[in-house]
Design a protein around this motif. Structure first.
Motif, PDB file in Angstrom:
ATOM      1  N   ASP A  24       0.818  -1.208   0.000  1.00  0.00           N
ATOM      2  CA  ASP A  24       0.000   0.000   0.000  1.00  0.00           C
ATOM      3  C   ASP A  24       0.856   1.264   0.000  1.00  0.00           C
ATOM      4  O   ASP A  24       0.513   2.262  -0.669  1.00  0.00           O
ATOM      5  N   GLU A  25       1.985   1.229   0.711  1.00  0.00           N
ATOM      6  CA  GLU A  25       2.861   2.405   0.728  1.00  0.00           C
ATOM      7  C   GLU A  25       3.474   2.660  -0.645  1.00  0.00           C
ATOM      8  O   GLU A  25       3.598   3.812  -1.076  1.00  0.00           O
ATOM      9  N   PHE A  26       3.870   1.593  -1.339  1.00  0.00           N
ATOM     10  CA  PHE A  26       4.415   1.761  -2.680  1.00  0.00           C
ATOM     11  C   PHE A  26       3.376   2.360  -3.630  1.00  0.00           C
ATOM     12  O   PHE A  26       3.685   3.269  -4.419  1.00  0.00           O
ATOM     13  N   GLU A  27       2.150   1.863  -3.579  1.00  0.00           N
ATOM     14  CA  GLU A  27       1.113   2.352  -4.496  1.00  0.00           C
ATOM     15  C   GLU A  27       0.773   3.813  -4.219  1.00  0.00           C
ATOM     16  O   GLU A  27       0.521   4.591  -5.154  1.00  0.00           O
ATOM     17  N   LYS A  28       0.788   4.203  -2.936  1.00  0.00           N
ATOM     18  CA  LYS A  28       0.530   5.608  -2.620  1.00  0.00           C
ATOM     19  C   LYS A  28       1.632   6.508  -3.164  1.00  0.00           C
ATOM     20  O   LYS A  28       1.351   7.552  -3.773  1.00  0.00           O
ATOM     21  N   LYS A  29       2.901   6.127  -2.969  1.00  0.00           N
ATOM     22  CA  LYS A  29       4.006   6.945  -3.463  1.00  0.00           C
ATOM     23  C   LYS A  29       4.057   6.943  -4.985  1.00  0.00           C
ATOM     24  O   LYS A  29       4.443   7.945  -5.597  1.00  0.00           O
ATOM     25  N   TRP A  30       3.681   5.848  -5.601  1.00  0.00           N
ATOM     26  CA  TRP A  30       3.628   5.804  -7.066  1.00  0.00           C
ATOM     27  C   TRP A  30       2.593   6.787  -7.591  1.00  0.00           C
ATOM     28  O   TRP A  30       2.852   7.524  -8.557  1.00  0.00           O
ATOM     29  N   ASP A  31       1.424   6.824  -6.964  1.00  0.00           N
ATOM     30  CA  ASP A  31       0.376   7.763  -7.396  1.00  0.00           C
ATOM     31  C   ASP A  31       0.821   9.215  -7.204  1.00  0.00           C
ATOM     32  O   ASP A  31       0.522  10.084  -8.042  1.00  0.00           O
ATOM     33  N   LEU A  32       1.551   9.491  -6.117  1.00  0.00           N
ATOM     34  CA  LEU A  32       2.026  10.860  -5.890  1.00  0.00           C
ATOM     35  C   LEU A  32       3.000  11.295  -6.991  1.00  0.00           C
ATOM     36  O   LEU A  32       2.940  12.427  -7.481  1.00  0.00           O
ATOM     37  N   ILE A  33       3.905  10.399  -7.384  1.00  0.00           N
ATOM     38  CA  ILE A  33       4.881  10.738  -8.426  1.00  0.00           C
ATOM     39  C   ILE A  33       4.194  10.911  -9.771  1.00  0.00           C
ATOM     40  O   ILE A  33       4.497  11.848 -10.535  1.00  0.00           O
ATOM     41  N   ILE A  34       3.241  10.048 -10.075  1.00  0.00           N
ATOM     42  CA  ILE A  34       2.535  10.126 -11.357  1.00  0.00           C
ATOM     43  C   ILE A  34       1.751  11.430 -11.446  1.00  0.00           C
ATOM     44  O   ILE A  34       1.759  12.125 -12.488  1.00  0.00           O
TER      45      ILE A  34
END
Length: 315
Positions: free
Chosen positions: A6-16
């Motif tokens: 879940d932490e990876f997906e949140k940070k991925w969405d922030l970068i995108i």
């Protein structure tokens, strides 16, 4: 490595969203394949540190291409393969000798670090040494509860660590041991907190041990301790069967005693004189035996001339 799904997906969405990459096909495809390249999705899979599979396979191809070519016949390939394996085993014996004789440098006074140097090979020891050091100085723990003979601790980076005494079983949510085959800094922090001075035996994998290959184990023609174990006898029989196949395919018999004479080497035109490079001491000793010239100032045979003569300079 310790990041969760879940932490990876949140940070991925922030970068995108920050860089407006929603319409980039490459990023969308990589996100769909995230379970293939993000360690958090396969942290429970035993990898033993073999993360760079492509470079490892390419290095093996380059190693075998040194001794074999694509146009070789099957017989030539078998002979070259045997030479390649012997080279690899010789290199392994040299590395094992260096590992057993090396004096490791310790960065902490922990007894568990000395035990790691005793059981682990040099390659893995330095990785474990980093985890022990970070577990000693960079990690803090908090006791949460005791459940079913397991003591639950909360260590740095929000990883929950469990330890069961007196069996010294330890489990960590970062899954470092399952993936790399060695304990993490969180586990070392809890083990040292309980005064454990040695790594538990169940967490020392055989592939990383110094004594994984017995010193009596030999693949050569001359084998020692043949009756030591069933494995030795099987390996020796397989090696002799391989030699028998070579004799059958080549139509010759491998002699028991092989005498190799030193060939006569003929120097080619233009080759330099084959002489050993002399050291500075040898050159100085050779020059000291030479007869020196007479000095025109003092008339003595000495290693100086008129310009450097002490008597002439004093006058």
């Amino acid at each position: 490595m310790h990041i969760k799904h879940d932490e990876f997906e949140k940070k991925w969405d922030l970068i995108i969203n920050e860089f407006n990459l929603e319409d980039k096909r490459w990023f969308n495809d990589m996100f769909e394949l995230r379970d293939k390249w993000i360690p958090a999705y396969f942290s429970d899979t035993s990898m033993s540190g073999l993360m760079k599979t492509t470079s490892r396979s390419e290095s093996m191809n380059s190693f075998f291409n040194t001794y074999s070519q694509s146009g070789n016949l099957l017989l030539h390939f078998m002979m070259n393969y045997d030479t390649t394996i012997q080279k690899q085993r010789n290199t392994q014996q040299e590395l094992d000798h260096q590992t057993k004789k090396v004096e490791n440098k310790f960065i902490s006074p922990r007894p568990i670090e000395k035990h790691a140097a005793k059981v682990y090979k040099s390659t893995l020891f330095y990785e474990v040494q980093k985890e022990i050091y970070k577990g000693s100085w960079n990690c803090q723990y908090e006791h949460l509860a005791t459940k079913n003979e397991w003591e639950l601790y909360k260590v740095e980076q929000l990883n929950k660590n469990k330890i069961k005494l007196p069996t010294n079983d330890v489990k960590c949510t970062c899954e470092h041991f399952n993936c790399f085959g060695a304990l993490c800094r969180h586990a070392f922090n809890i083990l040292m907190k309980h005064g454990i001075k040695e790594i538990p035996e169940q967490y020392i994998e055989n592939r990383w041990r110094k004594d994984v290959i017995s010193r009596h184990y030999n693949f050569g023609r001359h084998v020692y301790d043949i009756g030591d174990s069933e494995i030795n006898r099987s390996v020796n029989q397989a090696y002799y069967n391989f030699e028998a196949c070579l004799e059958y395919l080549m139509g010759i018999t491998i002699p028991k005693d092989i005498d190799i004479n030193v060939p006569n080497v003929q120097s080619n035109k233009g080759c330099r004189k084959k002489s050993r490079i002399q050291s500075a001491t040898e050159i100085a000793y050779k020059n000291s035996n030479k007869q020196t010239r007479s000095c025109s100032g003092c008339g003595e045979r000495a290693p100086h001339n008129l310009r450097t003569c002490l008597i002439k300079l004093a006058a």
